[in-house]
Scaffold this motif. Structure first.
Motif: not given
Length: 267
Positions: A82-87
């Protein structure tokens, strides 16, 4: 409490909550209790500061309904991400520059690997943790000095308070820093937490936050406890959780999960 008519969302921290700090396994009582809760129509999720890659592999095969990893930077529900966040590249470069400038000893955690410095660490504990990563095939692909990798969050351990304070001041515009105690700091992109992941999942499943239960033991579980309708602190726990705890159950080794689920009629 009659919770059988409405599905409840159960969120479990890993270390000290699901996993024994003594055996490093999940007690059979906890596994059986969670399975029983799922049979009653409730949903069980792991909610951890670990990235999906660094989470113990065996946990992924135990029948959980999903995984909230990296302090809310990755959410997987019933096999769907549902969500995959990287810097961002700019943020990652800034962090690595500051790590070098202030001689910070860190592990940078990504979805593919965990990244260590090339040379030995000054601090014994960092070398011990790195060895444990290496034993699992982690921390070997690239090093912090290589820079050409993506990461989602990071942890560092301080042996120089002046340097770590200066480092923290320079990252707080875009990083939330969680003091885990004993000089350890967990660093997460602003706006992401165990709580934000719970809220997003609640919306996705169309199940009210009034039906959420947080099980945890440490300070990085605090955001989870602040938003959950019900907070269950393990027998060994950080005192910061107590104002938000509906129950202090037994330790993980003394069947704390099973006792709490039974107490509230979830099983």
């Amino acid at each position: 409490m009659d919770t059988k008519m409405q599905p409840q969302l159960l969120f479990f921290d890993i270390d000290g909550t699901l996993l024994s700090n003594v055996t490093h396994q999940i007690p059979e009582s906890a596994l059986n209790a969670i399975a029983a809760a799922q049979k009653n129509g409730h949903l069980a999720f792991i909610n951890t500061g670990r990235t999906f890659r660094t989470m113990p592999a065996f946990l992924k095969d135990l029948g959980f309904d999903g995984f909230l990893c990296g302090c809310g930077t990755r959410i997987v529900c019933h096999g769907e991400t549902l969500l995959a966040h990287s810097l961002s590249e700019e943020e990652r470069s800034r962090i690595i520059d500051l790590i070098k400038e202030w001689q910070i000893e860190a592990f940078l955690e990504g979805s593919e690997d965990v990244y260590c410095q090339r040379s030995d660490y000054r601090q014994k504990v960092m070398n011990i943790v790195r060895a444990s990563f290496n034993k699992k095939g982690l921390g070997l692909s690239k090093f912090i000095e290589d820079r050409n990798f993506v990461f989602d969050k990071f942890v560092f351990v301080s042996d120089n308070p002046a340097n770590s304070d200066a480092f923290i001041r320079r990252i707080t515009s875009f990083i939330d820093v969680i003091d885990r105690g004993k000089g350890m700091y967990e660093c997460v992109p602003k706006g992401f937490s165990k709580a934000s992941a719970m809220q997003l999942l609640s919306e996705h499943l169309n199940i009210s936050m009034d039906n959420t239960w947080a099980f945890g033991d440490s300070s990085n579980d605090l955001p989870m406890f602040e938003v959950a309708a019900h907070g269950i602190a393990m027998g060994d726990h950080s005192s910061v959780l107590e104002p938000f705890s509906e129950m202090i159950t037994d330790t993980v080794d003394n069947d704390g999960i099973a006792k709490a689920l039974s107490h509230f009629g979830l099983i």
